[in-house]
Each structure stands twice: as C-alpha cells, then as structure tokens.
Design a protein around this motif. Sequence first.
Motif, PDB file in Angstrom:
ATOM      1  N   ASP A 120       0.831  -1.194   0.000  1.00  0.00           N
ATOM      2  CA  ASP A 120       0.000   0.000   0.000  1.00  0.00           C
ATOM      3  C   ASP A 120       0.874   1.256   0.000  1.00  0.00           C
ATOM      4  O   ASP A 120       2.019   1.226   0.476  1.00  0.00           O
ATOM      5  CB  ASP A 120      -0.904   0.019   1.239  1.00  0.00           C
ATOM      6  N   GLU A 123       3.396   2.356   2.951  1.00  0.00           N
ATOM      7  CA  GLU A 123       3.654   1.175   3.762  1.00  0.00           C
ATOM      8  C   GLU A 123       5.071   0.675   3.505  1.00  0.00           C
ATOM      9  O   GLU A 123       5.570   0.731   2.384  1.00  0.00           O
ATOM     10  CB  GLU A 123       2.642   0.092   3.405  1.00  0.00           C
ATOM     11  N   CYS A 128       4.153  -4.570   4.689  1.00  0.00           N
ATOM     12  CA  CYS A 128       3.276  -5.169   3.684  1.00  0.00           C
ATOM     13  C   CYS A 128       3.283  -6.686   3.797  1.00  0.00           C
ATOM     14  O   CYS A 128       2.221  -7.324   3.779  1.00  0.00           O
ATOM     15  CB  CYS A 128       3.741  -4.733   2.296  1.00  0.00           C
TER      16      CYS A 128
END
Length: 231
Positions: A120, A123, A128
Amino acid sequence: MLLFYPVAARDPDPSVLAEQGVSAPDDGVRLWTTLEALPEDTGPVLVVDPRRLPDRPPENGQSVHVSSVPPAAICNADPYRAPAPVTAGGGYVGCPLPDDVALLLIFRRGVWDLPKGTKDPGESVEGCARREVQEEVGIEALRLVSTLGTTQHGYPDGDRYAVKRTHWYLMRTPERAFEPDRREGIRRVARGRWSVARAHMGYDTLRRHMDRVEDTVRAALRSSISPPGSS
C-alpha cells in the motif's frame, strides 16, 4: 526473473520487434536485470522472459549479454505496454519438524501459492509482507525471522505491463487455526512438508526461489530457538 531491453533509436518499432525479435550479430544483445538499472531517458522497454532465450543468462549482475532475443521471449510488444514497477511482500511461514520443515500454503485461482500481496502507499515492504500474510491466512501472531530475497514476474495490466517484485521473509507463528481470506479468492490454507509444498507449488518462479532459499530456511529455523510469537 525478467530481463529488459531498451529499444534503441536504430531498432524498428516494438510491433516489428514482436515479429522478428532482437539480434546483434557482432557483440550480442545487452539485457538489463532490473528496471531500475536501465539507462536514463530510454524509450520503449521490452520485457524479456529468460526461459525462452536460446541461451540462459546467469541470474546475477546488472546486465547480461545474449546472442539474440526471439519473438517468443518478448512479453509486452504486441500490443506494446510500457513496463510499470509494482512492489509486493510475502512470507514463507515455516514450522520446524524433527527431520524436516513445513510451510504454510494458500490455494488461490486453482493453484497452490505462498501468501503475498501488493504494498500500500506509504507502507514499508516488511509491513506489507506481515499484513498480507496475516490477512490471507487469518492470523494475528506473526514473527519475522529473516529476509529471503526477491522474486520477479510480470503480467498485462490494462495499458501497462506490471513488473512485480516480491520481497520474501521467513516467518513463524504459534497459531494452528487458519481462516482463508475468501475476499482475495483464497479457498484453503494448509501446511505441507517442504518437498510436498514445492511439488504442488503452482508457479515456476516460486519453485525456483524455493530451491535457492531452502538451505537458508532450514538453517534459520534450526537456530530460531526463541518461542514464536508476535514481535
């Protein structure tokens, strides 16, 4: 593994290269091993599948030379889709056995796979990998043991050709009950001994990666004597 060829000014259009391939009789064709390694200000970039090359290049170094690139090895030229990098993270959730190692597998899109997913915005890659594993197999307690390098594969994605680099981590969990994330198309979660997991793995890229990291995983799990838990 994927390779990349920046189309030179002297080359034909990518649609022509898709039919005739790329050749350089004098000194061979130079291919780059990552998008990041490409020279600046390049034009169209061809994505090359090394498994379809007449001579298999080594999987190290910034660039390699091959005798030619046949049309069947070019992934994104007909129609041309510009390659776009995608970053992902995933986990080898390992469990040491008395004489072996077991891995946690997911069954998705008709094949067995390892839990993984796309990063994301904002992130970290490690975050992740942890999040994707927790979500896809339905657990909370998860400890990262070590890094296991990366894999790379590509696929058409609209008008671009996604080049996904997945960062892998060895992980452990004390949990024994798992819930597949059906929103992501996952139908089953199961543990399998290493040889069984490799034999049933649905992707050649991951089977090759398993071969590269097997000794590392086994050694790390043998030395991972602290109780598994969330960190």
